[in-house]
Design an enzyme around this catalytic site. Structure first.
Site, PDB file in Angstrom:
ATOM      1  N   SER A   1      32.498  52.669  46.671  1.00  0.00           N
ATOM      2  CA  SER A   1      32.099  51.260  46.560  1.00  0.00           C
ATOM      3  C   SER A   1      31.350  50.724  47.772  1.00  0.00           C
ATOM      4  O   SER A   1      30.904  49.569  47.749  1.00  0.00           O
ATOM      5  CB  SER A   1      33.332  50.390  46.303  1.00  0.00           C
ATOM      6  OG  SER A   1      33.775  50.538  44.969  1.00  0.00           O
TER       7      SER A   1
ATOM      8  N   LYS B   1      28.063  49.122  47.061  1.00  0.00           N
ATOM      9  CA  LYS B   1      27.879  47.711  46.719  1.00  0.00           C
ATOM     10  C   LYS B   1      27.297  46.899  47.877  1.00  0.00           C
ATOM     11  O   LYS B   1      26.847  45.766  47.667  1.00  0.00           O
ATOM     12  CB  LYS B   1      29.190  47.113  46.243  1.00  0.00           C
ATOM     13  CG  LYS B   1      29.741  47.758  44.965  1.00  0.00           C
ATOM     14  CD  LYS B   1      30.988  47.042  44.483  1.00  0.00           C
ATOM     15  CE  LYS B   1      31.533  47.667  43.213  1.00  0.00           C
ATOM     16  NZ  LYS B   1      32.370  48.860  43.467  1.00  0.00           N
TER      17      LYS B   1
ATOM     18  N   SER C   1      35.083  43.685  44.789  1.00  0.00           N
ATOM     19  CA  SER C   1      34.520  45.018  44.544  1.00  0.00           C
ATOM     20  C   SER C   1      34.369  45.297  43.055  1.00  0.00           C
ATOM     21  O   SER C   1      34.632  46.408  42.570  1.00  0.00           O
ATOM     22  CB  SER C   1      35.379  46.107  45.197  1.00  0.00           C
ATOM     23  OG  SER C   1      34.665  47.324  45.289  1.00  0.00           O
TER      24      SER C   1
END
Length: 400
Positions: free
Chosen positions: A78, A81, A138
């Site tokens: 993640s 992101k 997230s």
């Protein structure tokens, strides 16, 4: 030409005066050495971390303080992101989208697995809400929804991510999606992610405040930020966690103490707690044993060399942006500067034109270079002035 640099705050005017005096007696491409004090400073080795890869960078100067396997290509999970959020802020800054734009949630976005913001298919959610869902919660679903809104599809959005990565110099990065979900052609490195984090912090400082928010509630579902350091260290104000089975537990963190901001990237730890602890080790080491010093303010005049054939006889040269360097604590007195200038400068000259370099050394090591630029424009003088300067230069050349 080489001169000792004093500690930041002891007097920029004194430094500039010393540089100007030396310029009067030294040839442009020659150096007059001035002995600098060499205090002995003890700095321990960097901490050893239980992680696959890590790096510690100064956010202001971009200098890497310590690293391990920082260019190794690894799944970023993640941490991906960070680029998704950066591109959204980029589009906002250009006016292509607005924070209150309503995004229609597709079935694909709704069905995306992993960590979620819990948006519903067919609903409309604002760009601002989705961006917070990406950064704080997230949310994979929020990431896909924003990718579709900006580029029409996640694949097209990944192309934009890769183009932006190229512009940032992220040479060991390739994105295949907006979420960080596992894909064989999706990877990054600790060094590349530190470059991305630096852009997030410096390019859009107002948006960066969102990374410090500890929780976000959407649709009556409250989710905490997974960055444990936000609760443990008041100087930490970002950035993002990541985890998949392949990537392990990862964390990109940033903290500011006094006038110094550091970025740490830790990849491939074995637990949520480990990524927080190992990141804290890096940050603590950096703040304890390094300092960032301002050497010259933006627009500082560092030299006034002769310019031939111009309406003026001398040109103001200096730096068009603040010059800061990160050095081990206690070694500031070892800093020295050298101006490398062309042997001759002829009019006309435009303001901002590069005319040499400022070289910064720590002891015998060159630790940075900055361009020297014209701080003013000087047009050609009249025909009589140009002829007179030709004679003067000829006579000067005889003596040289």
């Amino acid at each position: 030409m080489k001169v000792s640099l004093f500690r930041a705050g002891l007097g920029q005017r004194l430094m500039s005066a010393l540089l100007l005096c030396l310029m009067c007696f030294a040839l442009p491409l020659q150096a007059q050495e001035v002995d600098s004090p060499r205090p002995q400073t003890m700095i321990p080795s960097p901490p050893s971390l239980a992680a696959s890869s890590w790096i510690l960078m100064d956010a202001d100067t971009g200098e890497v303080l310590v690293s391990h396997n920082a260019d190794e290509r690894l799944p970023p999970a993640s941490l991906t992101k960070l680029m998704t959020a950066y591109l959204v802020e980029h589009e906002l800054s250009r006016g292509n989208i607005a924070r209150d734009d309503q995004v229609l949630v597709s079935e694909k976005a709704w069905r995306t697995g992993g960590s979620r913001m819990f948006i519903q298919e067919g609903s409309q959610v604002s760009v601002d809400q989705l961006l917070k869902g990406v950064i704080i919660q997230s949310g994979n679903d929020a990431s896909v929804a924003l990718a579709e809104h900006i580029a029409g599809g996640e694949s097209a959005f990944a192309d934009l991510m890769n183009q932006q990565a190229d512009r940032m110099g992220m040479v060991n990065t390739h994105f295949a999606n907006a979420t960080g979900l596992p894909h064989e052609d999706h990877y990054s490195s600790a060094h590349d992610l530190s470059l991305l984090a630096r852009h997030i912090i410096n390019d859009y400082p107002e948006q960066y405040k969102v990374y410090a928010e500890k929780e976000y509630t959407y649709n009556d579902i409250r989710q905490p930020n997974r960055n444990r350091l936000l609760w443990r260290d008041s100087s930490v104000d970002g950035l993002k966690t990541g985890h998949t089975e392949a990537a392990g537990y990862c964390l990109v963190a940033s903290a500011k103490r006094d006038d110094m901001r550091l970025i740490s990237v830790v990849m491939g730890t074995n637990s949520d707690e480990a990524r927080a602890q190992e990141s804290q080790k890096l940050l603590s080491y950096g703040f304890r044993f390094y300092e960032t010093m301002e050497l010259y303010p933006q627009g500082a005049v560092l030299a006034t060399p002769r310019i031939w054939g111009g309406e003026k006889n001398n040109l103001r040269l200096g730096v068009d942006r603040e010059v800061r360097m990160t050095v081990p604590r206690g070694r500031g007195e070892e800093l020295a500067a050298r101006l490398n200038l062309p042997a001759s400068i002829d009019a006309p000259v435009e303001a901002g034109e590069r005319l040499g370099t400022l070289e910064i050394k720590l002891g015998d090591e060159v630790i940075g270079e900055r361009p020297l630029v014209a701080l003013e424009s000087i047009d050609q003088g009249g025909i009589f002035k140009r002829l007179l300067d030709s004679v003067r230069r000829f006579i000067s050349g005889l003596f040289d």
